[in-house]
Design a protein around this motif. Sequence first.
Motif, mmCIF file in Angstrom:
data_model
loop_
_atom_site.group_PDB
_atom_site.id
_atom_site.type_symbol
_atom_site.label_atom_id
_atom_site.label_comp_id
_atom_site.label_asym_id
_atom_site.label_seq_id
_atom_site.Cartn_x
_atom_site.Cartn_y
_atom_site.Cartn_z
ATOM 1 N N VAL A 48 46.391 68.467 20.900
ATOM 2 C CA VAL A 48 46.666 68.636 19.476
ATOM 3 C C VAL A 48 47.246 67.345 18.890
ATOM 4 N N ASN A 49 48.180 66.731 19.607
ATOM 5 C CA ASN A 49 48.791 65.491 19.100
ATOM 6 C C ASN A 49 47.787 64.347 19.006
ATOM 7 N N GLU A 55 42.671 62.195 13.535
ATOM 8 C CA GLU A 55 42.236 62.689 12.223
ATOM 9 C C GLU A 55 42.941 61.955 11.069
ATOM 10 N N LEU A 56 44.223 61.711 11.207
ATOM 11 C CA LEU A 56 44.947 61.034 10.118
ATOM 12 C C LEU A 56 44.574 59.562 10.020
ATOM 13 N N ARG A 57 44.227 58.961 11.140
ATOM 14 C CA ARG A 57 43.727 57.587 11.131
ATOM 15 C C ARG A 57 42.373 57.545 10.417
ATOM 16 N N THR A 63 48.855 55.613 10.766
ATOM 17 C CA THR A 63 49.190 55.835 12.169
ATOM 18 C C THR A 63 50.395 56.758 12.218
ATOM 19 N N VAL A 64 50.265 57.844 12.936
ATOM 20 C CA VAL A 64 51.345 58.817 13.055
ATOM 21 C C VAL A 64 52.367 58.299 14.051
ATOM 22 N N ASP A 85 46.769 74.637 13.814
ATOM 23 C CA ASP A 85 48.024 74.193 14.423
ATOM 24 C C ASP A 85 48.618 73.183 13.442
ATOM 25 N N VAL A 86 49.670 73.595 12.740
ATOM 26 C CA VAL A 86 50.213 72.806 11.638
ATOM 27 C C VAL A 86 51.457 72.048 12.073
ATOM 28 N N HIS A 87 51.469 70.749 11.790
ATOM 29 C CA HIS A 87 52.599 69.879 12.138
ATOM 30 C C HIS A 87 53.109 69.162 10.898
ATOM 31 N N ARG A 88 54.409 68.986 10.854
ATOM 32 C CA ARG A 88 55.001 68.153 9.809
ATOM 33 C C ARG A 88 55.021 66.718 10.338
ATOM 34 N N VAL A 89 54.491 65.807 9.555
ATOM 35 C CA VAL A 89 54.498 64.396 9.943
ATOM 36 C C VAL A 89 55.796 63.796 9.412
#
Length: 135
Positions: A48-49, A55-57, A63-64, A85-89
Amino acid sequence: MTNQRVEVVAAIVVDSEQRILMAQRADWQHQGGKWEFPGGKVETEETVNTALGRELREELGITVDETSPLLTVSHDYGEKQVLLDVHRVEAWSGEPFGAEGQPIAWVDAPSLGDFQVPDANAEIMTRVAELLNAS
């Protein structure tokens, strides 16, 4: 016909002004034209990470650096089942932009309801509003 199940990672990116980053889905995509939290499908053999970072890249050109899990949502569209699967960045490098040509918007808590989102995102919208109001 068996329902297709798709595992998806979604990012709640919050800026220093407590605004959430939203992206508009392309018209040709499932639920096209609606707004969503950036992210996408978790590929086979991908954590997931790893998927979140990729995906964000790809979508936002960032870059996370740091994330925290927020919630998991399951939704059945009939033809497709989605597990989000929801994450707060918490921290990222770079300035987000629509790297795939998609419109993006920074949205404050009171304006979240103005955005039409896929049904699977409804529970996330409620949780994000609570998160922002608590900040």
